[in-house]
Design a protein around this motif. Structure first.
Motif, short mmCIF file in Angstrom:
data_model
loop_
_atom_site.label_atom_id
_atom_site.label_comp_id
_atom_site.label_asym_id
_atom_site.label_seq_id
_atom_site.Cartn_x
_atom_site.Cartn_y
_atom_site.Cartn_z
N UNK A 119 17.61 0.80 -6.81
CA UNK A 119 16.88 -0.38 -6.43
C UNK A 119 15.94 0.48 -5.31
N UNK A 120 14.69 0.25 -5.39
CA UNK A 120 13.74 0.66 -4.35
C UNK A 120 14.42 0.13 -2.88
N UNK A 121 14.50 -1.16 -3.05
CA UNK A 121 14.73 -1.91 -1.67
C UNK A 121 15.92 -1.15 -0.75
N UNK A 122 16.95 -0.52 -1.68
CA UNK A 122 18.07 0.30 -0.81
C UNK A 122 17.58 1.51 -0.15
N UNK A 123 16.51 2.11 -0.47
CA UNK A 123 15.98 3.25 -0.05
C UNK A 123 14.91 2.98 0.90
N UNK A 124 14.20 2.28 0.52
CA UNK A 124 12.54 2.08 0.82
C UNK A 124 12.24 0.92 1.28
N UNK A 125 11.29 0.99 2.78
CA UNK A 125 10.81 -0.13 3.10
C UNK A 125 9.25 -0.39 2.44
N UNK B 183 0.75 -1.00 0.10
CA UNK B 183 -0.07 -0.14 0.13
C UNK B 183 0.88 1.14 -0.13
N UNK B 184 2.15 1.11 0.17
CA UNK B 184 2.88 2.24 0.22
C UNK B 184 4.72 1.90 0.45
N UNK B 185 5.39 3.12 0.81
CA UNK B 185 6.56 2.80 0.84
C UNK B 185 6.99 3.84 2.24
N UNK B 186 8.19 3.55 3.03
CA UNK B 186 8.65 4.10 4.04
C UNK B 186 9.97 4.47 3.85
N UNK B 187 10.48 5.51 3.85
CA UNK B 187 11.83 5.84 3.40
C UNK B 187 12.78 5.44 4.87
N UNK C 96 -6.35 -2.46 6.60
CA UNK C 96 -7.14 -1.20 5.84
C UNK C 96 -6.42 -0.23 6.80
N UNK C 97 -5.35 -0.38 7.61
CA UNK C 97 -4.93 0.46 8.53
C UNK C 97 -3.37 0.60 8.44
N UNK C 98 -3.07 1.75 8.65
CA UNK C 98 -1.52 1.87 8.68
C UNK C 98 -1.09 2.86 10.10
N UNK C 99 -0.17 2.79 10.78
CA UNK C 99 0.26 3.44 11.91
C UNK C 99 1.44 4.20 11.53
N UNK C 100 1.39 5.70 11.45
CA UNK C 100 2.44 6.45 11.08
C UNK C 100 3.31 6.68 12.28
N UNK C 101 4.68 6.74 12.01
CA UNK C 101 5.81 6.82 12.96
C UNK C 101 6.05 8.35 12.85
N UNK C 102 6.17 9.06 14.05
CA UNK C 102 6.74 10.58 14.17
C UNK C 102 8.04 10.59 13.62
N UNK C 103 8.01 11.65 12.52
CA UNK C 103 9.34 11.84 11.89
C UNK C 103 9.85 10.99 10.70
N UNK C 104 8.96 9.97 10.54
CA UNK C 104 9.02 9.07 9.30
C UNK C 104 8.29 9.76 7.95
N UNK C 105 8.87 9.27 6.95
CA UNK C 105 8.34 9.73 5.49
C UNK C 105 8.01 8.45 4.79
N UNK C 106 6.40 8.74 4.09
CA UNK C 106 5.81 7.70 3.53
C UNK C 106 5.67 8.33 2.15
#
Length: 358
Positions: free
Chosen positions: A227-233, A207-211, A240-250
């Motif tokens: 390669x996306x895997x070198x920079x993104x998780x 559903x998305x990527x986190x840096x 249908x839910x995602x918990x956003x972490x403070x300071x993280x970029x999505x």
């Protein structure tokens, strides 16, 4: 006529000397409703971000706030977490009835590069007063990745406007009835066209990527290289839910497919604090023809650049996260987004910046 100036009028502004540069504009620099701005040769490492303020020039403030000057001629690394100010190759001498607004380009925002334009006498970022005459500068703050930059690279874009042509909610509703501005969700119209986040699991649950917090360098000239895997998780949200972490970029995507008809442009409005503890976007311009079927864009969704703030926040599928503000064009552009142009994100779904391999 009142409205955002189309490509042919931007070209006329340039020919009349309202947009000035030491070198001619590059191919593709003029977009349907905006002009890409190029980095100049000099950049300064700053102690802190700043605005010039009424009655002051940027150069005067640099005497106090610049730590050192960097020559970009051979390329230079802008370090993650640092603040820089770069000269922009283009300067302006606008007519008294033309103002401008700037924004980061899509690829810039998707790299979590916070970049904003600063002007002499400016009291706001990304706003250029009617009749402004003077230089432009780009404040650049890499948030997730260190980047290698060179003169001529295009991180920002500028949209010129004559008067105020923003559509009222009633006008927006009528336009949706005629043209179909969104698909895949209801047309929620309140101070613009609302859109929501898509967290429905598909394609293996992605559903998305986190840096990632510790990565290598990104050379902005390398397209389709990393390669996306070198920079993104990769992220999944099976419930249908995602918990956003403070300071993280999505990087996430809108549930709705967006449509910008040929005679209109749109801008993603700043997030509202009451929506949640996150910022929704860095790059906010949508050009005429984005998502337009005749320009090859049927089904184009909006990619969301999300940064969580002070507290963890639960984001749920279909939750409203922002709104698009539509405005009239002063005239229809000679060429639409995606129609014969090198438009990287026409017809897009969930997609990282053009620097990463598909």
């Amino acid at each position: 006529m009142t409205g955002a100036l189309p490509s042919q009028e931007i070209a006329a502004l340039t020919e009349a000397g309202a947009v000035r540069a030491a070198t001619p504009l590059a191919e593709g620099q003029i977009q349907p409703a905006s002009l890409d701005l190029r980095l100049g040769r000099r950049v300064w490492r700053l102690r802190a971000s700043f605005l010039a303020g009424a009655g002051h020039r940027v150069a005067e403030r640099l005497d106090d706030l610049a730590m050192h000057e960097i020559d970009l001629t051979s390329g230079a690394v802008l370090e993650k977490g640092c603040v820089y100010l770069a000269e922009i190759a283009e300067a302006l001498a606008l007519p008294d009835d033309v103002a401008a607004v700037t924004n980061a380009k899509s690829s810039t925002g998707r790299l979590d590069l916070l970049t904003r334009v600063v002007t002499d006498h400016g009291t706001e970022f990304d706003r250029v007063a009617p009749g402004y005459a003077g230089p432009l500068y780009a404040e650049i703050c890499p948030r997730s990745f260190s980047v290698l930059v060179r003169p001529g690279q295009r991180l920002n874009q500028i949209r010129f406007r004559r008067g105020d042509a923003v559509l009222s909610d009633a006008e927006l509703a009528a336009l949706h009835a005629r043209e179909g501005l969104v698909a895949g969700g209801p047309a929620v119209i309140d101070g613009g066209l609302g859109f929501s986040v898509d967290l429905a699991p598909r394609d293996g649950g992605l559903v998305g990527w986190r840096a990632k917090p510790h990565t290598g360098l990104i050379d902005l000239d390398r397209i389709g290289h990393y390669a996306p895997a070198d920079f993104w998780e990769p992220l999944t949200a099976r419930d249908g839910r995602l918990i956003l972490d403070p300071g993280a970029f999505y990087i996430l995507v809108s549930r709705e497919a967006v449509h910008i008809p040929p005679d209109y442009a749109a801008e993603m409005a700043p997030y509202l604090a009451m929506v949640g503890e996150f910022r929704v976007h860095y790059a906010g311009f949508f050009d005429p023809g984005f998502g337009h079927a005749a320009a090859g864009g049927a089904g184009a969704r909006g990619v969301l650049e999300v940064r969580c703030h002070e507290a963890p926040f639960v984001l749920e599928h279909g939750q409203t996260v922002g709104r698009l503000v539509y405005e009239r064009m002063a005239a229809r552009p000679d060429q639409l987004y995606g129609a014969g142009l090198a438009s990287n994100y026409q017809g897009q779904g969930l997609k990282l910046s053009k620097h990463f391999r598909a």
